[in-house]
Design a protein around this motif. Structure first.
Motif, mmCIF file in Angstrom:
data_model
loop_
_atom_site.group_PDB
_atom_site.id
_atom_site.type_symbol
_atom_site.label_atom_id
_atom_site.label_comp_id
_atom_site.label_asym_id
_atom_site.label_seq_id
_atom_site.Cartn_x
_atom_site.Cartn_y
_atom_site.Cartn_z
ATOM 1 N N SER A 254 39.986 34.568 24.119
ATOM 2 C CA SER A 254 39.287 35.854 24.095
ATOM 3 C C SER A 254 38.892 36.270 25.504
ATOM 4 N N ASN A 255 38.630 37.546 25.680
ATOM 5 C CA ASN A 255 38.199 38.044 26.993
ATOM 6 C C ASN A 255 36.907 37.366 27.432
ATOM 7 N N GLU A 256 36.013 37.124 26.475
ATOM 8 C CA GLU A 256 34.745 36.479 26.808
ATOM 9 C C GLU A 256 34.973 35.055 27.326
ATOM 10 N N GLU A 257 35.850 34.309 26.640
ATOM 11 C CA GLU A 257 36.183 32.951 27.087
ATOM 12 C C GLU A 257 36.791 32.969 28.476
ATOM 13 N N LEU A 258 37.671 33.934 28.704
ATOM 14 C CA LEU A 258 38.358 34.039 29.988
ATOM 15 C C LEU A 258 37.367 34.298 31.114
ATOM 16 N N ILE A 259 36.454 35.204 30.878
ATOM 17 C CA ILE A 259 35.442 35.540 31.902
ATOM 18 C C ILE A 259 34.569 34.332 32.208
ATOM 19 N N VAL A 260 34.102 33.658 31.160
ATOM 20 C CA VAL A 260 33.242 32.476 31.355
ATOM 21 C C VAL A 260 33.977 31.396 32.131
#
Length: 203
Positions: free
Chosen positions: A171-177
């Motif tokens: 997910s985009n959130e996982e990628l950012i983190v």
């Protein structure tokens, strides 16, 4: 008697074309070498086929036609099958021309383009948990260390592409983190700004 079939170059299409002929060297420069570049190879083939409205030969939405049809209570040759077969063979030839020689036998032994396409997905877009766990572990362990930020981000994106191909997208959130966590103290201010901005977004 076989119908008249016109064959045209894919880069010189006219409205009257029936069968599209491709130039793999020019139009499909990326050769499939294995799972590490399957996503990129698949994208170039898919875009070309979608561009000529022929992707149905690969996903099955353009069905395999019967060699014969019933006419006046008799089984006669299906003239539409001839055009379908010509096009399907050219698409299968494109796939064969854009894979490494070690992979070629899989394509050559397939009865049609869809079977060849599915075989490559089974081999290189494997959804097995072992492969997914391995890719996830590599992503977790990947760190920036001393490499440039651009190189680090590229490595992260490459692993994410492989995970998406394997059926476990990040997910985009996982990628950012993942990216922000590994950047280190030098980029702490940027990380704080991005995290603050994201936490302030309401849906």
């Amino acid at each position: 008697m076989a119908p008249n079939t016109s064959v045209v170059n894919a880069d010189n299409i006219s409205g009257s074309k029936i069968v599209v002929q491709f130039n793999p060297i020019i139009q499909l420069p990326i050769k499939l070498a294995g799972s590490h570049n399957f996503s990129l190879w698949k994208a170039q083939v898919s875009m070309l086929m979608h561009g000529h409205n022929l992707f149905g030969h690969l996903d099955g939405s353009i069905p395999i036609l019967s060699k014969t049809i019933s006419k006046n209570n008799l089984e006669v040759s299906n003239l539409a099958y001839v055009s379908w077969f010509h096009q399907d063979q050219l698409i299968q030839n494109v796939i064969l021309a854009t894979v490494n020689a070690t992979i070629g036998s899989t394509i050559a032994s397939s009865p049609n383009a869809k079977v060849a396409w599915d075989a490559l997905h089974t081999a290189y877009a494997n959804k097995s948990q072992t492969r997914i766990f391995s890719l996830r572990d590599r992503l977790t362990r990947l760190s920036k260390d001393s490499c440039p930020v651009a190189d680090y981000v590229h490595q992260v994106h490459s692993l994410c592409d492989e995970l998406a191909t394997s059926g476990s997208p990040v997910s985009n959130e996982e990628l950012i983190v993942k990216i922000l966590t590994s950047l280190g103290s030098k980029f702490r201010k940027i990380s704080v700004v991005i995290r603050t901005r994201d936490s302030a977004i309401t849906y």
